[in-house]
Design a protein around this motif. Structure first.
Motif, short mmCIF file in Angstrom:
data_model
loop_
_atom_site.label_atom_id
_atom_site.label_comp_id
_atom_site.label_asym_id
_atom_site.label_seq_id
_atom_site.Cartn_x
_atom_site.Cartn_y
_atom_site.Cartn_z
N GLN A 465 0.84 -1.19 0.00
CA GLN A 465 0.00 0.00 0.00
C GLN A 465 0.88 1.25 0.00
OE1 GLN A 465 -3.47 0.46 -0.09
NE2 GLN A 465 -3.36 -1.69 -0.70
N GLY A 466 0.46 2.24 -0.74
CA GLY A 466 1.24 3.48 -0.79
C GLY A 466 0.92 4.40 0.37
N GLY A 467 1.84 5.29 0.62
CA GLY A 467 1.63 6.29 1.67
C GLY A 467 2.70 7.36 1.58
N TYR A 468 2.90 8.05 2.68
CA TYR A 468 3.87 9.14 2.74
C TYR A 468 5.22 8.60 3.19
CZ TYR A 468 -0.16 12.33 2.58
OH TYR A 468 -1.29 13.01 2.22
N LEU A 469 6.27 8.96 2.47
CA LEU A 469 7.62 8.56 2.83
C LEU A 469 8.13 9.48 3.94
CD1 LEU A 469 10.13 6.81 2.32
CD2 LEU A 469 10.74 8.38 0.48
N VAL A 470 8.62 8.89 5.02
CA VAL A 470 9.14 9.66 6.15
C VAL A 470 10.46 9.06 6.62
CG1 VAL A 470 6.84 10.34 6.97
CG2 VAL A 470 7.91 8.27 7.89
N ILE A 471 11.23 9.84 7.37
CA ILE A 471 12.41 9.33 8.07
C ILE A 471 12.19 9.62 9.54
CG2 ILE A 471 14.92 9.43 8.30
CD1 ILE A 471 15.03 10.29 5.36
N LYS A 472 12.23 8.57 10.35
CA LYS A 472 11.71 8.65 11.71
C LYS A 472 12.70 9.18 12.75
CE LYS A 472 7.95 5.91 12.24
NZ LYS A 472 7.18 4.72 12.66
N ARG A 473 13.98 9.14 12.43
CA ARG A 473 14.96 9.68 13.37
C ARG A 473 15.86 10.67 12.65
NH1 ARG A 473 17.62 6.56 18.21
NH2 ARG A 473 17.78 8.78 18.70
N PRO A 474 16.33 11.70 13.35
CA PRO A 474 17.23 12.67 12.71
C PRO A 474 18.53 11.98 12.30
CG PRO A 474 17.21 12.99 15.09
CD PRO A 474 16.11 12.00 14.78
N PHE A 475 19.19 12.54 11.29
CA PHE A 475 20.45 11.98 10.80
C PHE A 475 21.36 13.16 10.48
CE2 PHE A 475 17.19 12.28 7.62
CZ PHE A 475 17.77 12.99 6.58
N PRO A 476 22.68 12.95 10.47
CA PRO A 476 23.62 14.08 10.43
C PRO A 476 23.48 15.03 9.25
CG PRO A 476 24.77 12.10 11.14
CD PRO A 476 23.39 11.67 10.73
N SER A 477 23.17 14.51 8.05
CA SER A 477 23.17 15.38 6.86
C SER A 477 21.84 16.09 6.63
CB SER A 477 23.53 14.56 5.62
OG SER A 477 22.52 13.60 5.35
N LEU A 478 20.88 15.93 7.52
CA LEU A 478 19.58 16.58 7.38
C LEU A 478 19.71 18.11 7.46
CD1 LEU A 478 16.42 16.16 7.34
CD2 LEU A 478 16.53 16.20 9.84
N LEU A 479 18.90 18.80 6.67
CA LEU A 479 18.89 20.26 6.76
C LEU A 479 18.61 20.69 8.20
CD1 LEU A 479 15.64 21.97 5.39
CD2 LEU A 479 15.66 19.60 6.19
N ARG A 480 19.16 21.86 8.58
CA ARG A 480 18.98 22.33 9.95
C ARG A 480 17.78 23.25 10.09
NH1 ARG A 480 21.86 18.44 10.38
NH2 ARG A 480 23.82 18.39 11.53
N THR A 481 17.52 24.03 9.04
CA THR A 481 16.36 24.93 9.05
C THR A 481 16.22 25.49 7.64
OG1 THR A 481 15.34 26.83 10.18
CG2 THR A 481 17.69 27.01 9.70
N LEU A 482 15.22 26.33 7.45
CA LEU A 482 15.13 27.14 6.24
C LEU A 482 15.64 28.52 6.59
CD1 LEU A 482 11.64 26.04 4.83
CD2 LEU A 482 13.90 25.39 3.98
N TRP A 483 16.54 29.04 5.77
CA TRP A 483 17.19 30.32 6.07
C TRP A 483 16.16 31.40 6.35
CZ3 TRP A 483 21.92 31.87 7.31
CH2 TRP A 483 22.22 33.23 7.21
#
Length: 655
Positions: A465-483
């Motif tokens: 079944q399809g759904g929304y792709l998510v990543i459940k834990r933070p990881f080092p290369s993730l963006l920090r914020t929007l400027w």
């Protein structure tokens, strides 16, 4: 809201060869599973070990992950480093004379630089920037053609702790103006012109136009690299030639040691509405992601000639041109031009000429090359290739098979990589010596990446079944914020309905019975047809599986009965049909989709074009296609299009 339905059925499996597996960085599925288990058992320890092993620290970190202010996560935040020193200085003793970059210009001229020379040029340019007042934390816009100088500019900013924001050289003056203002840029680095496909791109003119629009109050200088030497407008108050800026500068520039969380760059990515989003990446976490994915996904070897075809104006060009390969001391190949100039075999000629081992490009480019025929690649010696990759969008299975058989000669693994500007590096991809591949699937998450598929409330979704792709834990290369826009950051990527700590990718996907991930398209590309939510990519894949079709893009338009009608824009392998011939092919393709997927997915409307509206980087502008399908006037900026004339052609409707 019903779950998104998966309608693509693909069962072919391609395990890694014993020969490839034998020498792979991660060899065999058990080795991959062991890495994943290590990350599950000690998540912070897993990342800390690799950060210590692969990053050269000026001041070692003692704290790995700070989640107190979620989702504004911090990694290695009491450590200090310099990204440029990690990419250049560490190689000066071990391999100063190794070729760092091989650059081939549009006209075929080849330039190479060693690590020693690249380091000298970066230092000279960094000192030049300091001489015009650029300091730690200042923002610098880089608006340049593909060139060694573009990499020098990025590395020089990193060296002195300035925050760069690269703007793709195909973007308009208006786009550049928006980014100068939003970033509060102090300096713009550009060129007189760029060259692509034998045509000049007047970059300095666009900079002048952007400044003339007003409001660039923070801008002090424009540095201009003399690429062609053609005449440009000159304002002596703020314009300075690159060659004059670096003349007499020292070849030594001590790196600025910055905090691990110091912003390395801002990269603007378009939102579906509103102003572009300034994705902000941190120095250490981003660098770690670039290094590990180069090792794991691209199976980097010291004798590789590595070619990522992406422009440095995109995240792929940041991670897999300017930073990842250099951090590992690789030899990378850069190309200024386009795949088909001055002849349609240019890409294959370049692989043969430079003995490229790793080739990483976009499905759009692959489909365009398919249209030119399978005989073309076979005219060149592609035996140096050992690994192929795709990036930017899902690759349809038939294009995957062509890539595998014709380009890779059925011996090169294909790494189909899913990731985003926001994730900084590959997130889901086969590790080529470990994970069997399936055409069209990005397969399994990298070790340490906890990807999942959920419903709109964050609840579990069954396999298939399809759904929304998510990543459940933070990881080092993730963006920090929007400027400058933390609230938009939280709302866009960590919505409260998902719990506020889960990263929402904005893509729809499903998992098959083997746990493999299949990207179905952007959430806003999902079609709602008679109560069925269908991923546009799957209908496109069905169309491209037909022997007549080279490329297809599918969008929806309002339908009073079905909710949405399916509109397909199709490029055939032959000439564009008209009249009765077109009607006959439309009927054939509609029946084909009904057979491949089911009657529910049959396009209501098919339009033929010689091409699809694409940016100069090869991305299909689906928003323009949606406007055409709805019969709306196109009011958006189309200056980034490679082929604006195609819009008029596609407005002609065949039902």
């Amino acid at each position: 809201m019903a779950n998104i339905e998966s309608v693509l059925n693909e069962n072919r499996l391609f395990p890694p060869s014993e020969a490839f597996k034998k020498n792979a960085t991660v060899s065999g599925i058990a080795a991959y599973q062991a890495l994943c288990k290590e990350a599950e058992q000690d998540y912070e320890g897993f990342w800390a070990k690799r950060a210590r092993d692969w990053i050269q620290w000026h001041k070692p970190f003692t704290q790995t992950l700070d989640e107190h202010d979620a989702p504004f996560y911090k990694w290695f935040y009491d450590g200090e480093l310099n990204v440029s020193a990690n990419c250049l200085d560490q190689h000066l003793q071990s391999q100063p004379n190794k070729t760092a970059i091989i650059f081939e210009a549009d006209d075929g001229k080849v330039t190479t630089v060693t690590y020693k020379i690249l380091h000298q040029r970066v230092c000279q340019f960094a000192n030049g920037l300091k001489s015009i007042g650029v300091q730690l934390g200042d923002r610098v816009i880089i608006y340049m053609p593909m060139s060694i100088e573009a990499v020098v500019a990025m590395q020089a900013c990193a060296r002195i702790g300035a925050i760069h924001s690269v703007v793709f050289g195909g973007f308009s003056a208006k786009s550049l103006h928006e980014r100068i203002i939003d970033a509060g840029a102090k300096v713009v680095i550009s060129a007189d012109e760029g060259l692509r496909g034998g045509k000049s791109v007047r970059l300095k003119d666009a900079v002048d136009e952007a400044i003339a629009m007003g409001g660039c109050t923070t801008l002090e200088k424009v540095v201009v690299y003399k690429r062609t030497g053609n005449t440009v407008h000159w304002n002596a108050q703020h314009d300075v030639w690159w060659c004059d800026l670096t003349q007499g500068q020292s070849e030594v520039c001590e790196p600025a040691w910055v905090n691990a969380e110091h912003p390395l760059f801002i990269l603007y990515t378009s939102g579906s509405t509103g102003k572009p989003k300034g994705v902000q990446h941190a120095s250490a976490g981003y660098l770690l992601g670039a290094i590990l994915s180069m090792k794991w996904v691209f199976d980097y070897k010291p004798d590789d000639i590595y070619w990522c075809t992406a422009d440095v104006g995109w995240i792929t060009g940041h991670t897999y041109v300017a930073y990842g390969p250099l951090a590992l001391g690789a030899t990378l190949f850069m190309f200024e031009g386009i795949p088909t100039y001055p002849h349609p075999g240019r890409f294959w000629e370049l692989i043969q000429k430079h003995k490229v081992t790793t080739f990483y490009t976009a499905p759009t480019a692959i489909r365009s090359l398919i249209k030119l025929g399978s005989d073309l690649p076979r005219q060149y010696d592609l035996s140096s290739l050992r690994l192929l990759g795709t990036v930017g969008e899902p690759i349809n299975p038939e294009a995957w098979i062509w890539y595998h058989e014709v380009v890779g000669q059925a011996r090169c693994p294909i790494v189909d990589t899913w990731w985003q500007t926001e994730t900084g590096c590959n997130m889901i991809s086969p590790l080529p010596g470990a994970v069997p591949t399936k055409p069209g699937s990005c397969t399994l998450p990298l070790p340490g990446i906890q990807a999942d598929i959920v419903d709109e409330h964050g609840g579990p979704v069954e396999k298939g079944q399809g759904g929304y792709l998510v990543i459940k834990r933070p990881f080092p290369s993730l963006l920090r914020t929007l400027w400058g826009d933390p609230e938009r950051f939280k709302k866009t990527y960590f919505p409260p309905e998902m719990g506020g700590k889960t990263y929402l990718a904005g893509d729809s996907a499903h998992r098959d019975q083997d746990g493999y991930f299949w990207i179905m398209g952007r959430i806003d590309d999902v079609l709602n047809v008679s109560g069925h939510r269908l991923g546009s990519m799957e209908i496109e894949s069905a169309l491209v599986a037909n022997a007549l079709v080279a490329e297809a893009a599918v969008v929806g338009k309002p339908h009073e009965i079905k909710g949405e009608a399916v509109v397909a824009f199709v490029v055939l392998k032959g000439i564009r049909p008209e009249g009765d011939a077109a009607k006959k092919i439309v009927a054939e393709l509609r029946d084909w989709v009904a057979k491949e997927i089911g009657p529910i997915a049959k396009p209501d409307e098919i339009r033929f074009g010689d091409n699809l509206p694409k940016t100069r980087s090869g991305k299909i502008m689906r928003r323009l296609l949606r406007a055409i399908a709805k019969g709306e006037e196109i009011t958006q900026d189309i200056s980034t299009l490679e082929n604006p004339a195609i819009l008029e052609q596609l407005k002609q409707t065949v039902v």
